[in-house]
Design a protein around this motif. Structure first.
Motif, PDB file in Angstrom:
ATOM      1  N   SER A   1       0.921  -1.196   0.175  1.00 47.01           N
ATOM      2  CA  SER A   1       0.038  -0.048   0.026  1.00 47.01           C
ATOM      3  C   SER A   1       0.863   1.309  -0.080  1.00 47.01           C
ATOM      4  O   SER A   1       2.033   0.940   0.256  1.00 47.01           O
ATOM      5  CB  SER A   1      -0.940  -0.043   1.163  1.00 47.01           C
ATOM      6  OG  SER A   1      -0.253   0.036   2.439  1.00 47.01           O
TER       7      SER A   1
ATOM      8  N   GLY B   1      -1.802  -1.132  -5.844  1.00 48.31           N
ATOM      9  CA  GLY B   1      -2.910  -2.166  -5.561  1.00 48.31           C
ATOM     10  C   GLY B   1      -4.041  -1.887  -6.409  1.00 48.31           C
ATOM     11  O   GLY B   1      -4.950  -2.621  -6.571  1.00 48.31           O
TER      12      GLY B   1
ATOM     13  N   GLN C   1      -5.210   3.101  -0.821  1.00 49.71           N
ATOM     14  CA  GLN C   1      -4.048   3.340   0.026  1.00 49.71           C
ATOM     15  C   GLN C   1      -3.495   2.712   0.894  1.00 49.71           C
ATOM     16  O   GLN C   1      -2.557   2.310   1.355  1.00 49.71           O
ATOM     17  CB  GLN C   1      -4.135   4.880   0.085  1.00 49.71           C
ATOM     18  CG  GLN C   1      -3.982   5.670  -1.086  1.00 49.71           C
ATOM     19  CD  GLN C   1      -4.249   7.258  -0.909  1.00 49.71           C
ATOM     20  OE1 GLN C   1      -3.959   7.791   0.006  1.00 49.71           O
ATOM     21  NE2 GLN C   1      -4.704   8.009  -1.934  1.00 49.71           N
ATOM     22  N   THR C   2      -4.698   2.404   1.749  1.00 49.84           N
ATOM     23  CA  THR C   2      -4.864   1.844   3.300  1.00 49.84           C
ATOM     24  C   THR C   2      -5.063   0.320   2.792  1.00 49.84           C
ATOM     25  O   THR C   2      -5.616   0.003   1.940  1.00 49.84           O
ATOM     26  CB  THR C   2      -5.404   2.460   4.275  1.00 49.84           C
ATOM     27  OG1 THR C   2      -6.948   2.102   3.781  1.00 49.84           O
ATOM     28  CG2 THR C   2      -5.268   4.025   4.462  1.00 49.84           C
ATOM     29  N   VAL C   3      -4.695  -0.335   4.189  1.00 53.28           N
ATOM     30  CA  VAL C   3      -5.085  -1.775   3.928  1.00 53.28           C
ATOM     31  C   VAL C   3      -6.814  -1.857   4.237  1.00 53.28           C
ATOM     32  O   VAL C   3      -7.141  -2.783   3.402  1.00 53.28           O
ATOM     33  CB  VAL C   3      -4.539  -2.413   5.415  1.00 53.28           C
ATOM     34  CG1 VAL C   3      -5.318  -3.735   5.669  1.00 53.28           C
ATOM     35  CG2 VAL C   3      -3.111  -2.778   5.250  1.00 53.28           C
TER      36      VAL C   3
ATOM     37  N   LEU D   1      -7.426  -1.278   0.483  1.00 51.73           N
ATOM     38  CA  LEU D   1      -7.290  -2.323  -0.249  1.00 51.73           C
ATOM     39  C   LEU D   1      -7.903  -3.457  -0.261  1.00 51.73           C
ATOM     40  O   LEU D   1      -8.158  -4.340  -1.113  1.00 51.73           O
ATOM     41  CB  LEU D   1      -5.727  -2.600  -0.150  1.00 51.73           C
ATOM     42  CG  LEU D   1      -4.676  -1.712  -0.816  1.00 51.73           C
ATOM     43  CD1 LEU D   1      -3.189  -1.829  -0.104  1.00 51.73           C
ATOM     44  CD2 LEU D   1      -4.496  -1.918  -2.467  1.00 51.73           C
TER      45      LEU D   1
END
Ligand SMILES: *[C@@H]1O[C@H](CO)[C@@H](O)[C@H](O)[C@H]1NC(C)=O
Length: 231
Positions: free
Chosen positions: A95, A101, A106-108, A111
Motif C-alpha cells: 500500500s 494495488g 492506499q490503506t489496508v 485495499l
C-alpha cells in the motif's frame, strides 16, 4: 539487473526505430546485451478489463513467510482467509500514498475493499496447508509457484472465449474441482493430503466453485474469476 540497463536501450531503440538500432553490428546480428521493444500490437478487444489480481505461492510455514514478506519486502497483510481448519491463505499488498494495488487504494482497509469488489491489482497470495501432526507432514508438500489469479468482467464469457481458442480447461466455473491432481498442487494441496483430509478438501472445493481454472502452455495454472465473484 538494474531496470535502467533494460529501459535505456529500449527507449533509445524506440527513438531510433527508423535508423539502425544502436549497438547493432551491421551484418551478423545484435551485440549483447540487446533489448528489442515489443510490437505495438493492441490486445484483442474481447480481453478488455482482464487484469492480474494476484500471484499465489505455496509456503511451508505461514508465520515465517508472512513475516519475511512484511519485513524484507515491505508488504502489508490485507487479510487471512481460513477455508478449512488446516488451510489458510493470506493476501499481501504494497500500500502507499500513490495508490499501488489499483483503484486508488492506499490503506489496508481500502485495499481490502478493492480486493473484495474485484478491483485490486498486483497482490501476493500465500497459500498454506498445516501439515503438523499429519503423517504427510514429513513429506513437505508443494512449495513455490501456485497460480496466477486473473479478474475478468464476465467469467462465463472469458470461459467461452478461452475454450474457443483451444485453451486447456481444468475446471469450468460452477464445477466442483478435482483436487487430486494439478489443481490441488496449484492450491497447496498435494494428492496425499487431499486423500487423507477429506473434510478440508471439501471445504476448499467449495471455495473454488465459482472460478475457472485453465493451464498455460507450460502447465502453469491460471485462476479466472468475475469482477463480482463467481457465477
Ligand atoms: C514457523 O516459523 C515461525 C517463525 O519463524 C517459528 O517460530 C515456528 O517454529 C515455525 N514453525 C514450524 C512448525 O517450523
Amino acid at each position: 539487473m538494474h531496470l535502467k540497463h533494460i529501459l535505456l536501450p529500449t527507449l533509445l531503440a524506440t527513438a531510433h526505430a527508423c535508423t539502425p538500432a544502436l549497438g547493432t553490428r551491421a551484418a551478423d546480428g545484435p551485440d549483447f546485451p540487446s533489448t528489442q521493444p515489443g510490437p505495438d500490437t493492441p490486445p484483442s478487444p474481447s480481453t478488455a478489463g482482464y487484469f492480474v489480481n494476484h500471484a499465489a505461492l505455496n509456503v511451508r510455514n505461514l508465520t515465517r513467510s508472512v513475516a519475511w514478506y512484511r519485513d524484507a519486502l515491505g508488504f502489508q497483510v490485507l487479510f487471512t482467509f481460513r477455508a478449512s481448519p488446516r488451510y489458510s491463505v493470506v493476501y499481501l499488498a504494497h500500500s502507499g500514498p500513490t495508490g499501488e494495488g489499483g483503484a486508488g487504494a492506499q490503506t489496508v482497509v481500502e485495499l481490502t475493499a478493492a480486493m473484495m469488489s474485484g478491483r485490486a491489482r498486483g497482490l501476493l497470495e500465500l497459500v498454506y496447508f498445516d501439515r503438523s501432526g499429519l503423517e504427510s507432514g514429513e513429506r513437505g508438500g508443494s512449495t513455490g509457484f501456485g497460480h496466477v489469479g486473473l479478474i475478468v468482467p464476465d467469467v462465463l464469457q472469458a470461459q467461452a472465449r478461452l475454450e474457443g481458442l483451444g485453451v486447456q480447461v481444468l475446471k469450468r466455473a460452477g464445477e466442483v474441482p478435482d483436487l487430486g491432481g494439478p489443481v490441488g498442487e496449484a492450491f497447496g494441496l498435494p494428492a496425499d493430503v487431499v486423500e487423507t483430509n477429506a473434510a478440508d478438501a471439501e471445504l476448499i472445493s467449495g471455495a473454488l466453485l465459482g472460478v475457472l481454472l485453465v493451464l498455460d502452455p507450460d502447465g502453469n495454472l491460471i485462476e479466472v474469476q468475475s469482477l463480482s465473484g463467481g457465477p
